[in-house]
Design a protein around this motif. Structure first.
Motif, PDB file in Angstrom:
ATOM      1  N   LYS A 131       0.675  -1.296   0.614  1.00 18.32           N
ATOM      2  CA  LYS A 131      -0.191  -0.167  -0.052  1.00 18.32           C
ATOM      3  C   LYS A 131       0.901   1.094   0.292  1.00 18.32           C
ATOM      4  CE  LYS A 131      -3.636  -2.041   2.084  1.00 18.32           C
ATOM      5  NZ  LYS A 131      -4.713  -2.186   3.659  1.00 18.32           N
ATOM      6  N   ALA A 132       0.969   1.465  -1.161  1.00 21.79           N
ATOM      7  CA  ALA A 132       3.091   2.261  -1.377  1.00 21.79           C
ATOM      8  C   ALA A 132       2.066   3.832  -0.923  1.00 21.79           C
ATOM      9  CB  ALA A 132       2.763   2.348  -2.596  1.00 21.79           C
ATOM     10  N   GLY A 166       4.484   6.639   5.656  1.00 22.25           N
ATOM     11  CA  GLY A 166       4.047   5.155   5.422  1.00 22.25           C
ATOM     12  C   GLY A 166       2.880   4.703   4.717  1.00 22.25           C
ATOM     13  N   GLY A 167       2.675   6.159   3.268  1.00 23.79           N
ATOM     14  CA  GLY A 167       2.137   6.259   2.598  1.00 23.79           C
ATOM     15  C   GLY A 167       0.146   7.086   2.961  1.00 23.79           C
ATOM     16  N   ASP A 193      -1.997   5.199   0.475  1.00 19.62           N
ATOM     17  CA  ASP A 193      -3.716   4.775   0.945  1.00 19.62           C
ATOM     18  C   ASP A 193      -4.165   6.499   1.395  1.00 19.62           C
ATOM     19  OD1 ASP A 193      -4.770   2.940   1.300  1.00 19.62           O
ATOM     20  OD2 ASP A 193      -3.901   2.368   3.185  1.00 19.62           O
ATOM     21  N   VAL A 241       1.298  -2.810   7.360  1.00 19.79           N
ATOM     22  CA  VAL A 241       0.668  -1.608   7.905  1.00 19.79           C
ATOM     23  C   VAL A 241       0.064  -2.244   9.089  1.00 19.79           C
ATOM     24  CG1 VAL A 241      -0.761   0.322   7.492  1.00 19.79           C
ATOM     25  CG2 VAL A 241       0.214  -0.730   5.404  1.00 19.79           C
ATOM     26  N   SER A 261       8.111   6.519   1.489  1.00 25.36           N
ATOM     27  CA  SER A 261       6.684   7.486   2.765  1.00 25.36           C
ATOM     28  C   SER A 261       5.794   7.169   1.664  1.00 25.36           C
ATOM     29  CB  SER A 261       7.119   8.100   2.871  1.00 25.36           C
ATOM     30  OG  SER A 261       7.268   9.187   2.393  1.00 25.36           O
ATOM     31  N   GLY A 262       6.242   7.399   0.499  1.00 24.58           N
ATOM     32  CA  GLY A 262       4.942   6.935  -0.620  1.00 24.58           C
ATOM     33  C   GLY A 262       5.186   8.389  -1.632  1.00 24.58           C
ATOM     34  N   LEU A 268       5.307  -1.738   4.433  1.00 19.70           N
ATOM     35  CA  LEU A 268       3.752  -0.765   3.671  1.00 19.70           C
ATOM     36  C   LEU A 268       3.131  -2.167   3.296  1.00 19.70           C
ATOM     37  CD1 LEU A 268       5.743   2.009   1.665  1.00 19.70           C
ATOM     38  CD2 LEU A 268       4.737   1.901   3.657  1.00 19.70           C
TER      39      LEU A 268
END
Ligand SMILES: Nc1ncnc2c1ncn2[C@@H]1O[C@H](COP(=O)(O)OP(=O)(O)O)[C@@H](O)[C@H]1O
Ligand SMILES: Nc1ncnc2c1ncn2[C@@H]1O[C@H](COP(=O)(O)OP(=O)(O)O)[C@@H](O)[C@H]1O
Ligand code: SF4
Ligand SMILES: [Mg+2]
Ligand SMILES: [Mg+2]
Lengths: 370, 355
Positions: free
Chosen positions: B37-38, B245-246, B40, B297, B60-61, B294
């Protein structure tokens, strides 16, 4: 200036290297990489003057920061000190002993005292060896049998740098960037060195992890009374960790002094430009800061500018100086001189400026959006 | 998906649509190890003439978000959902052919590594000419003239002769300028800059950021600036998305983010960085632990395993409930279970004095 017996005979010793208490004293160090051409007979047609007359000293337990743009000779200086490469000339004294011209085998006992760690710990950790083997390698290479055996010593080291000693058998790729830097530190610490040359050790790490490693390095320094030569291009990190700082440009030290002095009253126009370019995490301060932009690219160390090597990019030269003064900048090499006690500057027209680093809290309160 | 069906509280004014609006964007990659889940559920808005910063640690995306806006996930395995509204169209839904017309023309991108945008075997000048002619029906002569103007505009000395140089003949800073010239040659309205100065010395970074600001004023473009450097954010951005974290964990105007941040992760970023502009602290204050996986999560708040302020939340909501991104005041949104009044007190009494 006093004189000492250097490897070349009697050479003058620069005041920046003249400290009776120094653990490491580097005097007029030069590292020139020859450029050779020719098909049958290689002849030297020039040289990259990577390090061109650098002097400084480091006391036991002290951290000397080495800053400057990429290509200014920081890594080369570090590699020459630890004798991973041969200096072209100059003196490197470690605990009073001249080491600049020692051969490999003569250097071996000194390797215990002087270690080096790198920016990318991954490239310096053999991917095919478990970390226990990597951290224990210095014992084997030096033929040292630690009390309680190598395995126990390695596990103690791993624990000391904040890694799980049970992970002794894991491979480097199983660790994150910050953890790999810890592995590099554990290996460097194995033989209880007095000096570690750290080449951009936290530059590749994210800020939260960088802070963990910086704190660890400071703890280890206190515990083992280590001296660091800390190479970095991040001036904020260097302000945090260094006791004194040398600012390098094109193979030369431009300014060298105590950390607090450098960050409150820098004197060299290059230091001014470098510091003013660092963005600070405060929008209001950012808005009212003067940024001294450097024009153009870094000149080549193969063919450095005459006189002051910085004159081609210097804002003071460009905007302030008279024609006669400019001529001096172009014609005469400024030596690294004591301008104030313990404050060395290599500039014909230095100027202490307090408006550059904003190292004070002044005004922040009032500006905060209420 | 889990509890993320919360109402979309995008900090967007209800009266008009912004120039670019991103609503609840997610980019998930199915992989052998599981679903990554790059990105979210992130939302933000940018107006022309404005700079939005996306800040966060590596992984972190940030880049995946920018790739989604450029439509670069089209035709891949990536699952993209949400909306990206740009000039009346939803970029998530338009087809690759349509996207190709926008890319380079209305939306352009610059990267950390200019060599990923510049081909080593073609001259810098010809690459910019080609980029221009893809979207503009003009003669080679006219395109060359335009290219030389652009090279001059971005501060490349002797643009006439540098036109015929190859990328390797340029220094790092000059290559970055050439890439900016190529990105801007078609007057794009939206420029996405993904860590454009991360590989550069601060002295060159200052030049490039200055150049980007000048060009933005001149062309009234919107800029999305991706960086991990809070100093760069403070210098250049109007609004900021803090990613972890995305997810977007805090969104706000630059003054809110630096003077009144409310999310513990934002606090952690500010306390862990050594600062040149404050009294030197004896010790840095890192965030403990490592960024999350990720694929797995953390449940509840994505930051909870590293958060030092969970004690301020009753029960175990931090571990069990995913907090919504809630507006605390207009244009300032925070994803955290701590009561807003308590957060403000922690910031002003504990964190701010320690910086
Ligand atoms: N082995 C080598 N041969 C030739 N030139 C070198 C070598 N190593 C470094 N240089 C050159 O010396 C200069 C200083 O390099 P370096 O010490 O790596 O700088 P820094 O670490 O400050 O970025 C640069 O111009 C670099 O290209
Ligand atoms: N094509 C892909 N397939 C699977 N995972 C990916 C892909 N692209 C990126 N990721 C993962 O998505 C996460 C976010 O990456 P990215 O957006 O590049 O982070 P950053 O914030 O550093 O730019 C990372 O964990 C990365 O490994
Ligand atoms: S929601 Fe809970 S865990 Fe997450 S940041 Fe706020 S306090 Fe910490
Ligand atoms: Mg280096
Ligand atoms: Mg990225």
């Amino acid at each position: 200036m006093t004189t000492i017996q250097s490897a070349d005979g009697v050479a003058p010793i620069h005041p920046a290297a003249d400290d009776p208490d120094a653990l490491l004293a580097v005097n007029d160090l030069k590292v020139h990489f020859p450029i050779r051409r020719g098909i049958f007979f290689k002849r030297q047609v020039g040289a990259v003057k990577a390090v061109d007359g650098v002097s400084f000293s480091v006391r036991p337990g002290e951290t000397l920061g080495l800053v400057g743009e990429s290509g200014c000779g920081k890594t080369t200086t570090g590699r020459a000190i630890t004798r991973l490469i041969d200096p072209t000339s100059g003196s490197i004294r470690f605990e009073g002993q001249e080491v600049a011209r020692l051969g490999r085998s003569q250097m071996r006992p000194l390797r215990r005292q002087m270690q080096m760690i790198f920016q990318d710990p991954y490239s310096s950790l053999n991917p095919r060896h478990p970390i226990g083997t990597i951290v224990g390698a210095p014992f084997r290479i030096q033929g040292v049998e630690p009390e309680g055996g190598v395995k126990k010593a390695v596990q103690t080291l791993l624990e000391r740098v904040g890694l799980n000693p049970e992970h002794y058998n894991r491979y480097p790729h199983e660790f994150s960037g910050g953890q790999r830097q810890r592995i590099g530190l554990a290996r460097a610490l194995a033989l209880q060195p007095k000096l570690i040359v750290c080449d951009e050790p936290v530059s590749a790490l994210d800020v939260s992890v960088q802070a963990q490693v910086v704190n660890l390095m400071e703890d280890l320094q206190d515990e083992f009374h280590l001296a660091y030569v800390f190479v970095a291009h991040d001036l904020s990190v260097v302000r945090h960790i260094a006791d004194r700082v040398a600012v390098m440009y094109l193979g030369h030290v431009m300014e060298l002094t105590d950390r607090d002095v450098l960050y409150t009253e820098p004197m060299h126009p290059y230091t001014h430009a470098l510091m003013s370019a660092v963005p600070v995490p405060d929008p209001a301060k950012e808005n009212r800061r003067e940024r001294i932009l450097l024009k153009g690219d870094l000149p080549s160390p193969i063919n450095p500018p005459s006189g002051c090597v910085f004159h081609t990019r210097c804002a003071k030269y460009r905007e302030v100086l008279s024609d006669a003064e400019k001529e001096r900048c172009r014609g005469e090499v400024p030596v690294l001189e004591t301008k104030r006690p313990g404050h060395f500057v290599a500039c014909h027209y230095p100027e202490a400026r307090q408006d550059i680093a904003l190292a004070e809290d002044a005004g922040v309160e009032g500006e905060t959006v209420a | 998906m889990s509890v993320t069906e919360a109402p979309d509280r995008t900090p967007s004014p209800s009266t008009h649509t912004a120039f670019l609006e991103v609503h609840d964007l997610s980019v998930h990659f199915p992989t052998e190890d599981g679903l990554v889940k790059a990105v979210d559920g992130i939302s933000f808005a940018v107006e022309r003439g404005e700079t939005l910063g996306i800040v966060g640690e590596s992984g972190s995306g940030k880049s995946v978000t920018s790739q989604a806006i450029m439509g670069l996930h089209k035709g891949s395995r990536a699952r993209v959902s949400g909306q990206i509204l740009f000039e009346g169209r939803d970029l998530v839904r338009i087809r690759e052919e349509e996207m190709r017309l926008l890319r380079g023309k209305q939306i352009a991108m610059i990267f950390q590594d200019p060599l990923s945008a510049l081909h080593p075997y073609y001259t810098v000048g010809n690459q910019i000419v080609e980029a221009y002619r893809v979207h503009n029906d003009v003669s080679k002569q006219a395109a060359k003239k335009r290219t030389i103007e652009m090279l001059d505009r971005v501060g490349i000395p002797n643009p006439d002769s540098r036109f015929s140089d190859y990328p390797h003949q340029f220094s790092g800073g000059m290559r970055q300028r050439a890439m900016i010239a190529m990105a801007l040659v078609c007057d794009p309205h939206l420029l996405i800059a993904d860590e454009p100065t991360t590989a550069l010395d601060v002295t060159v970074q200052a030049q490039i950021l200055e150049l980007m600001k000048d060009l933005q004023r001149e062309f009234d473009s919107a800029i999305i600036l991706i960086t991990h450097d809070l100093g760069v954010v403070a210098e250049t951005c109007d609004n900021v998305v803090v990613m972890y974290g995305g997810q977007c964990v805090e969104y706000g105007g630059v003054d809110d983010i630096f003077y009144k941040p409310e999310m513990p992760y934002t606090w952690g970023l500010l306390t862990s960085m050594p600062r040149m502009d404050r009294t030197r602290t004896e010790r840095l204050n890192p965030i403990s632990g490592q960024p999350p996986s990720l694929i797995n999560v953390p449940s509840g708040c994505v930051f909870n395993p590293r958060c030092a302020y969970r004690e301020h939340v009753p029960g175990d909501a931090c571990v069990t409930d995913h907090p919504d991104l809630l507006e605390v005041v207009p244009q300032h949104a925070v994803r955290c279970h701590i009561d807003p009044d308590v957060r403000r007190r922690i910031w002003s009494e504990q964190i701010r004095p320690s910086l």
